[in-house]
Enzyme design. Structure first.
Site, PDB file in Angstrom:
ATOM      1  CG  HIS A 166      11.885  61.828  29.856  1.00 46.35           C
ATOM      2  ND1 HIS A 166      12.134  62.016  31.202  1.00 46.35           N
ATOM      3  CD2 HIS A 166      12.863  62.523  29.211  1.00 46.35           C
ATOM      4  CE1 HIS A 166      13.204  62.770  31.354  1.00 46.35           C
ATOM      5  NE2 HIS A 166      13.666  63.096  30.171  1.00 46.35           N
ATOM      6  CG  ASP A 385      28.832  44.707  38.208  1.00 43.95           C
ATOM      7  OD1 ASP A 385      28.568  43.788  37.395  1.00 43.95           O
ATOM      8  OD2 ASP A 385      29.732  44.608  39.066  1.00 43.95           O
TER       9      ASP A 385
END
Length: 453
Positions: A166, A385
């Site tokens: 992170h 995608d």
């Protein structure tokens, strides 16, 4: 209730992990993180997942091979991810751009997506097998900054799971990386949005000057540790009907508040009621994440397109448990709006300066009264995608006791809304769920999605 998919058990066969390196030589250099990146609270590993159905038009194509090759090409542009974090002067983190690569795992599972249930949502069964914790890989320093596992499913779909350090980026930054990876997987020569480093934009000023009171980093007045709880992880869907029911709890002048504001105030109050604080004066804090890329916190001039570092702050609303429980919902909403109003560009700079002056103070995650709410809907992980179409689920893998995470979600009836992920002790979760049931008074309990570990 939704089907309890946690009873589902399946086997995952993993190939030995490998290191995927940039496809071309990349600069060997050190890059400093910003003072927003460098917070103690962000020195953690965060899992994310996107899930894809079989696409007949992609028959004969292997998602593992396509993503592995695309990952190598993407790391040419995002080469800091192929490096390792090191401690610099005064313990400040920096990236050693070594080009060593990121961990990649190829896997196959003997399960279909349909077996996960009609509504595909966290927490997912056997997730520790879908994102394997490679021994020795979980360090913040001197370890790979990304771990990616692509798991083929029997139905022809697949699961892309990633664990990120992170300190390198926030959800918006990680979404940008994943979309760039997906674009290259679809045959593009480079990401549509090229990455920009420029972490100096979020470094402390010289000289540093704290201009706000940052309650989010101050020690609570009462110790109330949550370490002894056995937690239940759950997901709750809020569609238009549920959100309208919450709005009706508010007076007219608040009814036009944003969906995120109203839902957050509602869940903060419900959670506090469910926890039944023994000490009526115990302090409850709500930290709401605001991103410097947009909204009140946005910079002038804006942060450059392609910036993928951490760019958020979390102003705190504070109340005693007694006041939060006994007052109407508008009380919680007004406190939250007041805290959010502090979120400006100056507030972001003040946090960066605070990190330098106070030596990177941390949030108090272990306090029962601490709650951080993160709206991941703007990250749009479902839009990633790889060629198989958009993900049927994209986002966080579960909530936590100290946090509620919002994810964009469309249920099996085609209703679009927000999935809220959280965790509570079992008895508190039962009370939390009852608060929702009492409000919505729905006979169709499948609208309130719940599964547990």
């Amino acid at each position: 209730m939704a089907p309890q998919t946690q009873s589902l058990v399946f086997k995952v066969r993993r190939n030995p992990q490998e290191l995927v390196t940039p496809a071309k030589p990349t600069p060997k250099e050190f890059k400093l993180l910003s003072d927003i990146d460098d917070q103690t609270s962000l020195r953690s590993l965060t899992p994310l997942v996107t899930i894809y159905r079989n696409n007949p038009s992609m028959e004969g194509k292997d998602p593992v091979e396509i993503i592995r090759e695309a990952l190598s090409k993407t790391l040419v542009f995002y080469y800091p991810f192929a490096g390792r974090l090191r401690n610099g002067p005064n313990g400040k983190l920096m990236v050693d751009c070594t080009g060593e690569g990121v961990i990649f795992i190829e896997a196959d599972a003997d399960v279909t997506l349909d077996q996960f249930g009609i509504d595909l949502h966290p927490p997912f069964p056997c997730f520790d097998q879908l994102l394997y914790d490679v021994p020795g890989s979980d360090g913040i320093l001197d370890s790979p900054l990304l771990l990616i596992q692509v798991t083929r499913l029997k139905c022809g779909g697949f699961i892309f799971a990633v664990r990120l350090n992170h300190a390198m980026c926030d959800a918006i930054g990680m979404s940008q990386f994943m979309k760039g990876l997906a674009e290259i997987a679809r045959g593009e020569p480079k990401p549509f949005i090229l990455p920009v480093w420029h972490r100096e934009l979020l470094c402390a000023r010289n000289p540093p000057k704290v201009t706000f009171i940052h309650n989010e980093y101050q020690k609570p007045p009462h110790d109330n540790n949550n370490n002894n709880f056995i937690l239940q992880h759950s997901s709750f869907f809020f569609g238009p009907n549920e959100l309208d029911a919450i709005r009706r709890l508010l007076p007219y002048h608040h009814s036009k508040s944003t969906t995120s504001d109203i839902l957050t105030a509602f869940l903060w109050r419900c959670r506090t009621l469910a926890l039944q604080p023994e000490n009526p004066n115990h302090e409850f804090r709500l930290l709401y994440i605001l991103n410097a890329r947009y909204g009140r916190c946005s910079f002038n001039p804006p942060l450059p397109e392609g910036f993928y570092g951490n760019a958020f702050v979390s102003p705190a609303a504070i109340s005693t448990g007694e006041k939060l429980c006994n007052n109407p919902l508008e009380y919680a909403l007004e406190l939250m709006k007041e805290a959010k109003s502090k979120g400006t560009e100056e507030y972001v700079h003040s946090v960066a300066d605070l990190m330098v002056i106070k030596g990177r103070p941390s949030y108090f995650y272990n306090d029962v009264g601490y709650l951080e709410v993160s709206d991941l809907t703007k990250a749009r992980f479902r839009d990633v995608d790889f060629g198989w179409g958009k993900a049927v689920y994209g986002g966080a893998t579960q909530g936590y006791f100290s946090s509620i995470l919002y994810v964009s979600y469309t249920n099996s009836k085609g209703v679009e809304g927000i999935m809220a992920l959280t965790s509570l002790p079992t008895k508190a979760m039962e009370r939390f769920e009852k608060e929702l049931d009492d409000l919505f008074k729905t006979k169709d309990k499948s609208q309130i999605l719940r599964s547990h570990i």
